[in-house]
Write a protein that holds these residues in place. Structure first.
Motif: not given
Length: 312
Positions: A29-45
């Motif tokens: 869950i921690l790994g999935m959450l980290s990956y989702c945060i990376i995807l979301f934040c970088n895609l927003v930029i």
């Protein structure tokens, strides 16, 4: 020791993460959450810069390469790690392992080269503001971006080509993901050329990277100290602080990785943690730093979400 085929059908075994059974699901869950945060934040930029024509300036068009690079690195490693955690599946084909190592090293080299290009852009903008538009034309900017990716691609293709010369004689990858040092250990032939080239690449990129950052930001600092306009000075410093924070994060994580490999007394578990840290921390922090520190991007992100809502 039996020589293994170096063909694509060769199946390798990865080193496990050594997670106790009760910790598998929390770690996943921690790994999935980290990956989702990376995807979301970088895609927003990426989308904020791409969709707002007012941000189609050299600084932001260079910046957009950083989240693209971070997404490449994180996507090359994290899904495989999460699969390994959830299903305890440690097998990987040789082709997939080499591909993962290729994108990991592209990510590592690209991070440094992109920051060099961004530092140069800030140097021209702050130290030669009157000539900035004449120097940083669209054609020149395209040449810089192309040079960054061509140099990165060339360095890593040579690294992989030197590795693929040899057949394998081992099948156990002593890491939780594939990289060049781990793959070289699978070869029983003389790999001195591989080691020399790998060390040469690291040293060359680091020398150019640190020298370029040091020189450009020293010149920027001197220019800012001479500048009597407080608004211009404040804006320049604010922009440069973001770049320097990203530079420090990249240097610290890179140094930790190198030390974990070079120090024989370093524990395997520490090496695993450092290796995962390098993949998660910079791609998570970079978009947050730029999103929060750079006023132009910070002010445009809410507009991006409003635009998305209006579309639907």
């Amino acid at each position: 020791m039996d020589n293994l085929s170096s063909g694509v059908s060769t199946v390798l075994t990865m080193e496990g993460l050594a997670i106790p059974p009760e910790g598998v699901y929390p770690a996943f869950i921690l790994g999935m959450l980290s990956y989702c945060i990376i995807l979301f934040c970088n895609l927003v930029i990426i989308l904020t810069i791409a969709l707002d024509k007012r941000l189609h300036e050299p600084m932001y068009l260079l910046l957009i390469n950083l989240p693209i690079n971070d997404l490449m690195g994180a996507t090359a490693i994290l899904p495989q790690l999460m699969r390994q955690m959830l299903w305890d599946s440690r097998s990987i084909s040789y082709l997939a392992c080499v591909t993962q190592a290729f994108f990991f090293h592209m990510y590592a080299g690209g991070s440094a080269l992109i920051l060099i290009a961004m530092a140069y852009d800030r140097y021209v903008a702050i130290c030669n503001p009157l000539r900035y538009s004449a120097i940083m034309t669209n054609v020149y900017l395209l040449k810089i971006i192309t040079l960054v990716w061509v140099v990165d691609l060339t360095l890593i293709l040579i690294l992989v080509a030197l590795l693929l010369r040899f057949p394998l004689c081992r099948s156990f990858v002593s890491n939780v993901y594939c990289d060049n040092p781990s793959l070289v250990r699978l070869v029983c032939a003389d790999t001195n050329l591989n080691n020399i080239y790998g060390l040469f690449t690291i040293v060359s990129v680091q020398v150019v990277f640190v020298s370029a950052i040091f020189y450009t930001y020293l010149q920027i600092l001197l220019t800012c100290l001479k500048n009597k306009q407080s608004d211009a000075k404040s804006k320049a410093i604010q922009t440069c602080v973001s770049h320097l924070i990203v530079f420090i994060i990249l240097e610290l994580t890179g140094l930790m990785t190198l030390l974990s490999y070079r120090l024989e007394k370093a524990s395997p578990q520490l090496r695993k943690i450092v290796g995962i840290f390098v993949i998660i921390f910079p791609p998570t922090m970079n978009p947050i730093i730029y999103g929060l520190k750079m006023k132009e991007i910070r002010s445009k992100i809410p507009m991006f979400f409003l635009w998305k809502v209006s579309v639907f």
